[in-house]
Motif scaffolding. Structure first.
Motif, mmCIF file in Angstrom:
data_model
loop_
_atom_site.group_PDB
_atom_site.id
_atom_site.type_symbol
_atom_site.label_atom_id
_atom_site.label_comp_id
_atom_site.label_asym_id
_atom_site.label_seq_id
_atom_site.Cartn_x
_atom_site.Cartn_y
_atom_site.Cartn_z
ATOM 1 N N ASN A 1 -6.739 9.226 2.142
ATOM 2 C CA ASN A 1 -7.280 10.140 1.148
ATOM 3 C C ASN A 1 -7.627 9.391 -0.143
ATOM 4 N N PRO A 2 -8.917 9.273 -0.477
ATOM 5 C CA PRO A 2 -9.325 8.574 -1.702
ATOM 6 C C PRO A 2 -8.762 9.222 -2.962
ATOM 7 N N VAL A 3 -8.636 10.546 -2.940
ATOM 8 C CA VAL A 3 -8.131 11.243 -4.118
ATOM 9 C C VAL A 3 -6.686 10.815 -4.405
ATOM 10 N N THR A 4 -5.874 10.774 -3.375
ATOM 11 C CA THR A 4 -4.483 10.342 -3.530
ATOM 12 C C THR A 4 -4.428 8.923 -4.102
ATOM 13 N N GLN A 5 -5.267 8.039 -3.582
ATOM 14 C CA GLN A 5 -5.270 6.653 -4.058
ATOM 15 C C GLN A 5 -5.713 6.553 -5.515
ATOM 16 N N ILE A 6 -6.748 7.287 -5.878
ATOM 17 C CA ILE A 6 -7.255 7.230 -7.258
ATOM 18 C C ILE A 6 -6.237 7.805 -8.227
ATOM 19 N N GLU A 7 -5.592 8.914 -7.831
ATOM 20 C CA GLU A 7 -4.558 9.499 -8.691
ATOM 21 C C GLU A 7 -3.426 8.493 -8.914
ATOM 22 N N TRP A 8 -3.003 7.836 -7.851
ATOM 23 C CA TRP A 8 -1.943 6.837 -8.001
ATOM 24 C C TRP A 8 -2.410 5.682 -8.892
ATOM 25 N N GLY A 9 -3.641 5.202 -8.651
ATOM 26 C CA GLY A 9 -4.173 4.077 -9.425
ATOM 27 C C GLY A 9 -4.291 4.389 -10.904
ATOM 28 N N LEU A 10 -4.731 5.603 -11.233
ATOM 29 C CA LEU A 10 -4.841 5.994 -12.637
ATOM 30 C C LEU A 10 -3.457 6.065 -13.284
ATOM 31 N N GLY A 11 -2.490 6.588 -12.539
ATOM 32 C CA GLY A 11 -1.122 6.636 -13.055
ATOM 33 C C GLY A 11 -0.560 5.243 -13.285
ATOM 34 N N TYR A 12 -0.861 4.310 -12.379
ATOM 35 C CA TYR A 12 -0.409 2.922 -12.531
ATOM 36 C C TYR A 12 -1.031 2.297 -13.776
ATOM 37 N N ILE A 13 -2.331 2.490 -13.975
ATOM 38 C CA ILE A 13 -3.026 1.922 -15.143
ATOM 39 C C ILE A 13 -2.452 2.479 -16.434
ATOM 40 N N GLU A 14 -2.227 3.787 -16.448
ATOM 41 C CA GLU A 14 -1.671 4.419 -17.650
ATOM 42 C C GLU A 14 -0.290 3.857 -17.976
ATOM 43 N N GLY A 15 0.519 3.733 -16.950
ATOM 44 C CA GLY A 15 1.890 3.278 -17.179
ATOM 45 C C GLY A 15 1.979 1.813 -17.562
ATOM 46 N N ARG A 16 1.100 0.966 -17.045
ATOM 47 C CA ARG A 16 1.196 -0.481 -17.273
ATOM 48 C C ARG A 16 0.298 -0.974 -18.413
ATOM 49 N N TYR A 17 -0.924 -0.403 -18.511
ATOM 50 C CA TYR A 17 -1.890 -0.917 -19.485
ATOM 51 C C TYR A 17 -2.327 0.107 -20.528
ATOM 52 N N GLY A 18 -2.112 1.336 -20.240
ATOM 53 C CA GLY A 18 -2.508 2.378 -21.194
ATOM 54 C C GLY A 18 -3.869 2.960 -20.898
ATOM 55 N N THR A 19 -4.872 2.077 -20.669
ATOM 56 C CA THR A 19 -6.232 2.546 -20.410
ATOM 57 C C THR A 19 -6.901 1.673 -19.359
ATOM 58 N N PRO A 20 -7.958 2.185 -18.740
ATOM 59 C CA PRO A 20 -8.702 1.369 -17.782
ATOM 60 C C PRO A 20 -9.311 0.117 -18.415
ATOM 61 N N CYS A 21 -9.758 0.221 -19.652
ATOM 62 C CA CYS A 21 -10.370 -0.950 -20.278
ATOM 63 C C CYS A 21 -9.349 -2.055 -20.543
ATOM 64 N N GLU A 22 -8.102 -1.691 -20.887
ATOM 65 C CA GLU A 22 -7.057 -2.699 -21.062
ATOM 66 C C GLU A 22 -6.739 -3.357 -19.719
ATOM 67 N N ALA A 23 -6.739 -2.582 -18.670
ATOM 68 C CA ALA A 23 -6.522 -3.151 -17.335
ATOM 69 C C ALA A 23 -7.666 -4.079 -16.956
ATOM 70 N N GLY B 1 0.790 -1.229 0.000
ATOM 71 C CA GLY B 1 0.000 0.000 0.000
ATOM 72 C C GLY B 1 0.818 1.271 0.000
ATOM 73 N N ASP B 2 2.005 1.229 0.626
ATOM 74 C CA ASP B 2 2.780 2.466 0.732
ATOM 75 C C ASP B 2 3.397 2.909 -0.590
ATOM 76 N N LYS B 3 3.197 2.134 -1.645
ATOM 77 C CA LYS B 3 3.581 2.618 -2.977
ATOM 78 C C LYS B 3 2.896 3.939 -3.294
ATOM 79 N N MET B 4 1.684 4.071 -2.768
ATOM 80 C CA MET B 4 0.892 5.262 -3.079
ATOM 81 C C MET B 4 1.429 6.520 -2.423
ATOM 82 N N ALA B 5 2.423 6.389 -1.541
ATOM 83 C CA ALA B 5 3.031 7.569 -0.917
ATOM 84 C C ALA B 5 3.701 8.452 -1.958
ATOM 85 N N SER B 6 4.020 7.904 -3.124
ATOM 86 C CA SER B 6 4.610 8.718 -4.189
ATOM 87 C C SER B 6 3.628 9.766 -4.692
#
Length: 229
Positions: free
Chosen positions: A197-219, A184-189
């Protein structure tokens, strides 16, 4: 002790005065009494006077000595009291300084955490009106990242499966938050408030999806195939 010695000295002084009076009276009767009769009352008076003076000197010495010893003891007691006060004062100052240092450190930590925290205010557009709570926040942030509503549907499904959009969700292997970051502490970045903070988590999650899969649908497609993303 002092009153007792003083009364003793007063009595001896009175005896001394009476003895001296007797000597004067006898001396007035004859000029040669000391030489003619060793047993004359004046001789006894002289001896009594000498004894009285010796006793008086002894009492006076004891009284003076007592005062000196008492005064010395008082000084020692006062010195010890002053030392104790000084030590207590020093300890109080040290404690106060320690508390001030700790308060300053806590304030600095709080300021640093606030500076590193993620954002909390998110404007929810009308296009996200079908969602509420964390999902509405996710919808708004996904659009900020450039994703259309078709991609947002995949994102909602993906994180429904992962966490139910619960920002305190945790599993047995250490994944945490809405996107189930592992650990979980990956999100500290994204922000020091990643645990709450849900906003912090969602921002991190969206960045992870973009970097690994490109889009939410690919994920989402990957998650459908293997059960995780």
């Amino acid at each position: 002790m002092i009153p007792l010695l003083t009364r003793y000295g007063a009595k001896l002084a009175a005896v001394l005065v009476l003895a001296l009076g007797a000597v004067v009276a006898i001396s007035a009767a004859s000029d040669n009494l000391w030489q003619t009769d060793a047993n004359h009352p004046s001789q006894a008076a002289a001896e009594q006077q000498a004894e009285a003076e010796a006793a008086y000197e002894e009492v006076r010495y004891q009284h003076v000595n007592y005062i000196a010893e008492t005064a010395g003891a008082d000084v020692t007691v006062k010195s010890a009291a002053v030392s104790d006060y000084a030590a207590d004062k020093a300890n109080s100052l040290n404690d106060a300084q320690k508390e001030a240092d700790e308060a300053e450190e806590a304030a600095a930590d709080a300021a640093e955490e606030a500076a590193n925290a993620g954002r909390t205010d998110v404007d929810i557009p009308g296009s996200c009106s079908e969602y509420s709570g964390n999902k509405a926040t996710g919808c708004a942030l996904a659009q900020e990242h450039g994703f259309g509503m078709d991609e947002i549907g995949c994102l909602v499904a993906l994180w429904d499966r992962e966490s139910g959009w619960n920002h305190t969700a945790a599993n047995g292997i250490g994944a945490y938050g809405i996107p189930q970051a592992l650990p979980g502490d990956k999100m500290a970045s994204e922000g020091s408030d990643w645990e709450t903070n849900p906003v912090t988590q969602i921002e991190w999650g969206l960045g992870y999806i973009e970097g690994r899969y490109g889009t939410p649908c690919e994920a989402w497609n990957h998650s459908e195939e293997v059960g995780w993303y």
